[in-house]
Design an enzyme around this catalytic site. Structure first.
Site, PDB file in Angstrom:
ATOM      1  CB  THR A 321     -25.223 -48.963 -25.727  1.00 41.85           C
ATOM      2  OG1 THR A 321     -25.888 -49.325 -24.505  1.00 41.85           O
ATOM      3  CG2 THR A 321     -23.819 -49.561 -25.733  1.00 41.85           C
ATOM      4  CG  HIS A 373     -10.985 -58.498 -36.708  1.00 42.51           C
ATOM      5  ND1 HIS A 373     -10.404 -57.791 -37.740  1.00 42.51           N
ATOM      6  CD2 HIS A 373     -10.010 -58.639 -35.769  1.00 42.51           C
ATOM      7  CE1 HIS A 373      -9.146 -57.529 -37.450  1.00 42.51           C
ATOM      8  NE2 HIS A 373      -8.877 -58.038 -36.248  1.00 42.51           N
TER       9      HIS A 373
END
Length: 402
Positions: A321, A373
């Site tokens: 983006t 994560h």
């Protein structure tokens, strides 16, 4: 010949759709393949066109209504039986008290009137056709309370208007959230709530890319039939190379399973009037810079025209983006589930940096990599972003894949 107008067949991943805009109204003549209505789903806007020459005879599902796959939404009359367009004034004479949203809107549009100029006499202050006709015969300024206009084929819009005698004209509008905007909101909140999202940052010196682009942009454009050399293609190629080296960043989560993809399909975020969409460039590892630039332009054009298909928006393995095109200097991108990472680009800005013991001015860009994560360790995320930085600061490495 009466024909049923049905909603398109939705894919399995799309449960239903919402009538966004009726481009034709009952009695309005249209030709074969003229656009009749837009249907907005969670992901794309689908167009329904006229099946033949004729006219739209009846709208069954108004704007804002929810429809299922292949549900009848209107009726169409073929040319052989097409009724002439009824003059709105004549229609009002025969049934002045009828509340007709399309008729009211058409009268207002044809006479360049604002709904707030006319006093509504219907139930709850609703605007009737006769209200508009009476106003045209004897225009008078609006002195009554604010109007609530309810159109049969449009979502309810409440507008509060302050008295015109004051120094300011203060208004507020309440409109329903579009299906696409609602879906984007749910997905973003879900990504923040369900993923163990973390972001790592770095910065890249854009001097080498800018010098290369300035040196070859004219030749590039001539060699590739007008395709311009931008910055995005370098980022896509650098990302593809980095994804090969760090497969976890290119993976996705499916329940308790980790899915590793043996290809690089990069989603490129595109801002449109309807909201942010992320069409996909397929197999970018095999594409040239020119192929990438052409693909991005095509997808961006389709997105802004509302012509993207579901296939063009599904299946990406990694997202890029670019908030820099709007002036963003620094931001934290949100994951695009089920992907596990997203790269954020930002504005190129001259900044002082230390180079060989000297302070020099360089065009710098901050990079941000948000990652899940649960799937990606911090070490991999940092090394992935550093790899992109190194490839961009030495573009020859992109071509040599080193």
């Amino acid at each position: 010949m009466s024909i049923e107008i049905k909603a398109p067949s939705f894919p399995e991943s799309v449960a239903d759709g919402t009538i966004a805009t009726w481009h034709k109204q009952p009695g309005e003549v249209c030709k074969r393949d003229d656009l009749i209505v837009d249907i907005e789903t969670d992901k794309v806007v689908m167009e329904v066109v006229a099946p033949a020459d004729g006219s739209l005879s009846e709208i069954i599902v108004a704007e804002g209504g929810t429809v299922l796959s292949n549900e009848v939404i209107a009726r169409f009359t073929g040319a052989a039986e097409a009724a002439p367009v009824v003059n709105e004034t004549q229609a009002a004479d025969t049934d002045q008290m009828e509340v007709s949203g399309p008729a009211v809107r058409k009268l207002l549009h044809e006479n360049n009137l604002d709904a707030n100029q006319v006093t509504g006499t219907g139930k709850g202050g609703r605007l009737l056709k006769e209200d508009v006709l009476n106003y045209l015969k004897n225009p008078t300024p609006l002195t009554s309370a604010p109007i609530l206009v309810v159109a049969a084929s449009s979502p309810v819009v409440k507008e509060t208007v302050a008295p015109s005698t004051g120094p300011q004209h203060r208004t507020s509008r309440r409109v329903p959230m579009t299906r696409l905007r609602s879906t984007i909101a749910k997905r973003l909140v879900s990504a923040q709530n369900e993923a163990a999202m973390l972001t790592t940052y770095n910065e890249v010196d854009m001097s080498p890319i800018m010098a290369l682009r300035n040196q070859y942009k004219v030749q590039f454009e001539k060699a590739h039939n007008g395709t311009r050399l931008g910055f995005m293609s370098f980022f896509v190629k650098a990302s593809a190379e980095a994804l090969k080296r760090y497969p976890a960043v290119n993976a996705s989560l499916d329940g308790n399973d980790m899915v590793y993809h043996g290809y690089q399909d990069v989603s490129v975020a595109v801002s449109t009037d309807r909201g942010l969409v992320v069409p996909v460039l397929r197999d970018v590892e095999a594409m040239t810079l020119a192929d990438i630039e052409k693909g991005i332009v095509e997808l961006a054009t389709q997105a802004k025209e509302g012509k993207l298909t579901l296939e063009e928006m599904q299946g990406g393995t990694f997202t890029i983006t670019n908030g820099g095109i709007f002036g963003s200097l620094f931001s934290t991108p949100i994951l695009n589930p089920p992907q596990t990472a997203i790269l954020g680009m930002h504005k190129i800005q001259d900044r002082p940096i230390a180079e060989n013991g000297q302070v020099v001015i360089r065009p710098m860009m901050y990079l941000a990599l948000s990652y899940d994560h649960r799937m990606i360790d911090g070490k991999e995320a940092v090394q992935f972003l550093v790899t992109i930085k190194e490839l961009l600061q030495d573009p020859a490495r992109i071509l040599l894949e080193i």
